[in-house]
Design a protein around this motif. Structure first.
Motif, PDB file in Angstrom:
ATOM      1  N   VAL A   1     -20.626  23.723  -2.283  1.00  0.00           N
ATOM      2  CA  VAL A   1     -19.552  22.932  -2.995  1.00  0.00           C
ATOM      3  C   VAL A   1     -19.748  21.477  -2.770  1.00  0.00           C
ATOM      4  N   ALA A   2     -20.071  20.512  -3.471  1.00  0.00           N
ATOM      5  CA  ALA A   2     -19.980  19.147  -3.081  1.00  0.00           C
ATOM      6  C   ALA A   2     -18.532  18.622  -3.546  1.00  0.00           C
ATOM      7  N   SER A   3     -17.784  18.051  -2.741  1.00  0.00           N
ATOM      8  CA  SER A   3     -16.443  17.471  -3.013  1.00  0.00           C
ATOM      9  C   SER A   3     -16.313  16.026  -3.708  1.00  0.00           C
ATOM     10  N   TRP A   4     -15.887  16.055  -5.005  1.00  0.00           N
ATOM     11  CA  TRP A   4     -15.582  14.712  -5.490  1.00  0.00           C
ATOM     12  C   TRP A   4     -14.289  14.469  -5.886  1.00  0.00           C
ATOM     13  N   PHE A   5     -13.604  14.721  -4.420  1.00  0.00           N
ATOM     14  CA  PHE A   5     -11.902  14.474  -4.168  1.00  0.00           C
ATOM     15  C   PHE A   5     -12.107  13.427  -2.998  1.00  0.00           C
ATOM     16  N   LEU A   6     -11.091  12.376  -3.172  1.00  0.00           N
ATOM     17  CA  LEU A   6     -10.767  11.582  -2.037  1.00  0.00           C
ATOM     18  C   LEU A   6     -10.208  12.097  -1.059  1.00  0.00           C
ATOM     19  N   ALA A   7      -9.303  13.230  -0.944  1.00  0.00           N
ATOM     20  CA  ALA A   7      -8.564  13.501   0.076  1.00  0.00           C
ATOM     21  C   ALA A   7      -8.276  15.062   0.023  1.00  0.00           C
ATOM     22  N   PRO A   8      -7.962  15.683   1.222  1.00  0.00           N
ATOM     23  CA  PRO A   8      -7.644  17.034   1.218  1.00  0.00           C
ATOM     24  C   PRO A   8      -6.361  17.286   0.002  1.00  0.00           C
ATOM     25  N   GLY A   9      -6.018  18.454  -0.255  1.00  0.00           N
ATOM     26  CA  GLY A   9      -4.854  18.639  -0.879  1.00  0.00           C
ATOM     27  C   GLY A   9      -4.973  20.083  -1.501  1.00  0.00           C
ATOM     28  N   LEU A  10      -3.945  20.317  -2.581  1.00  0.00           N
ATOM     29  CA  LEU A  10      -3.718  21.387  -3.250  1.00  0.00           C
ATOM     30  C   LEU A  10      -5.264  21.900  -4.184  1.00  0.00           C
ATOM     31  N   LEU A  11      -5.525  20.858  -4.802  1.00  0.00           N
ATOM     32  CA  LEU A  11      -6.847  21.014  -5.849  1.00  0.00           C
ATOM     33  C   LEU A  11      -8.050  21.270  -4.848  1.00  0.00           C
ATOM     34  N   PRO A  12      -8.383  20.665  -4.019  1.00  0.00           N
ATOM     35  CA  PRO A  12      -9.617  20.806  -3.001  1.00  0.00           C
ATOM     36  C   PRO A  12      -9.394  22.327  -2.360  1.00  0.00           C
ATOM     37  N   ASP A  13      -8.342  22.810  -1.907  1.00  0.00           N
ATOM     38  CA  ASP A  13      -7.918  24.024  -1.551  1.00  0.00           C
ATOM     39  C   ASP A  13      -8.279  25.124  -2.591  1.00  0.00           C
ATOM     40  N   ARG A  14      -7.774  24.871  -3.695  1.00  0.00           N
ATOM     41  CA  ARG A  14      -8.029  25.513  -4.934  1.00  0.00           C
ATOM     42  C   ARG A  14      -9.488  25.774  -5.189  1.00  0.00           C
ATOM     43  N   VAL A  15     -10.433  24.892  -5.253  1.00  0.00           N
ATOM     44  CA  VAL A  15     -11.727  25.115  -5.218  1.00  0.00           C
ATOM     45  C   VAL A  15     -12.420  25.624  -4.063  1.00  0.00           C
ATOM     46  N   ALA A  16     -11.980  25.473  -2.954  1.00  0.00           N
ATOM     47  CA  ALA A  16     -12.602  26.288  -1.778  1.00  0.00           C
ATOM     48  C   ALA A  16     -12.312  27.893  -1.825  1.00  0.00           C
ATOM     49  N   ALA A  17     -10.834  27.997  -2.295  1.00  0.00           N
ATOM     50  CA  ALA A  17     -10.821  29.550  -2.503  1.00  0.00           C
ATOM     51  C   ALA A  17     -11.549  30.113  -3.811  1.00  0.00           C
ATOM     52  N   GLN A  18     -11.659  29.291  -4.880  1.00  0.00           N
ATOM     53  CA  GLN A  18     -12.537  30.049  -5.913  1.00  0.00           C
ATOM     54  C   GLN A  18     -13.862  30.360  -5.382  1.00  0.00           C
ATOM     55  N   ALA A  19     -14.311  29.374  -4.588  1.00  0.00           N
ATOM     56  CA  ALA A  19     -15.778  29.379  -4.212  1.00  0.00           C
ATOM     57  C   ALA A  19     -15.930  30.142  -2.978  1.00  0.00           C
ATOM     58  N   ALA A  20     -15.017  31.287  -2.681  1.00  0.00           N
ATOM     59  CA  ALA A  20     -15.224  31.951  -1.363  1.00  0.00           C
ATOM     60  C   ALA A  20     -16.654  32.323  -1.116  1.00  0.00           C
ATOM     61  N   GLY A  21     -17.110  32.213   0.196  1.00  0.00           N
ATOM     62  CA  GLY A  21     -18.325  32.187   0.592  1.00  0.00           C
ATOM     63  C   GLY A  21     -19.202  31.424   0.577  1.00  0.00           C
ATOM     64  N   ALA A  22     -18.947  30.318  -0.159  1.00  0.00           N
ATOM     65  CA  ALA A  22     -20.016  29.201  -0.184  1.00  0.00           C
ATOM     66  C   ALA A  22     -19.571  28.133   0.991  1.00  0.00           C
ATOM     67  N   VAL A  23     -20.492  27.520   1.265  1.00  0.00           N
ATOM     68  CA  VAL A  23     -20.529  26.239   1.995  1.00  0.00           C
ATOM     69  C   VAL A  23     -19.640  25.048   1.299  1.00  0.00           C
TER      70      VAL A  23
END
Length: 235
Positions: free
Chosen positions: A183-205
């Motif tokens: 998962v490549a991040s098109w987010f400027l900073a950490p937060g709720l939405l990046p965390d949501r993305v990481a949870a939805q992509a469990a097992g991914a880098v």
């Protein structure tokens, strides 16, 4: 005055502070300050109310979605109504800019994902907007990457407001034969939405947000210079 969206997650404000430190290092002659549209302090409205002298507002936003098109101009106009002597020029948003893409690719590389690996499918994850042109930019970047880097495929995905979501993008890449997902991040900073993305992509880098990447700081400085060069500050 660099203005970010704001978040209840303290990591977000910390990342913005780190980015502004990089901006100051590039332009020590400038009075560089930070503010937020919502959820974090200081709020832009409060900072503008206390401002003395001309201000160039640089939105720390990757695209021209609702916050850039509606929220920010409204806050600036309201501040100018309260203070008729306030001179403000609003710079353009950070994107689109090839240097932001370079920062996202570097974060992906730092996570261990390199171009040319045909077993890797890449999800380009962004916030998502009700404004279709803002989403179209993310689709454009995904198409460009898909044709350039030799991965099994690249799919855009959004954390809110629109589709496809992350699970759908992952499924599409699996269907194309991707053995691993990044998962490549098109987010400027950490937060709720990046965390949501990481949870939805469990097992991914999952790559880190852009943060204080040198190229991002360069874009901030350039947006300031472009705004200052576009004409006199207006009250």
């Amino acid at each position: 005055m660099a203005v970010a969206h704001g978040s209840r997650d303290p990591r977000s404000a910390a990342a913005v502070a780190e980015l502004l430190a990089a901006v100051r290092a590039r332009r020590p002659d400038l009075d560089v300050r930070g503010a937020f549209l919502d959820l974090s302090r200081p709020l832009l409205a409060d900072v503008l109310d206390a401002a003395r002298g001309p201000v160039v507002v640089v939105p720390l936003l990757l695209g021209r979605a609702f916050h850039a098109r509606v929220d920010l101009p409204g806050l600036v106009e309201a501040a100018q109504r309260r203070n008729r002597g306030l001179s403000v020029r609003v710079a353009g948003v950070l994107g689109p800019d090839a240097r932001l893409e370079a920062a996202a690719l570097r974060r992906l590389s730092e996570a261990g994902v390199v171009p040319g690996d045909p077993e890797v499918g890449v999800v380009l994850a962004a916030t998502g907007s009700s404004h279709p042109p803002a989403n179209a930019r993310v689709h454009e970047i995904a198409r460009r990457w898909a044709g350039s880097f030799g991965w099994a495929g690249v799919r855009p995905a959004f954390a809110s407001a629109t589709t496809p979501d992350v699970p759908s993008a992952v499924a599409a890449l699996r269907a194309r034969g991707a053995a691993r997902i990044a998962v490549a991040s098109w987010f400027l900073a950490p937060g709720l939405l990046p965390d949501r993305v990481a949870a939805q992509a469990a097992g991914a880098v999952v790559a880190a947000p852009l943060g204080a990447a040198e190229t991002v700081a360069d874009v901030v400085v350039d947006r300031y210079a472009e705004a200052l060069g576009s004409g006199a500050l207006t009250a």
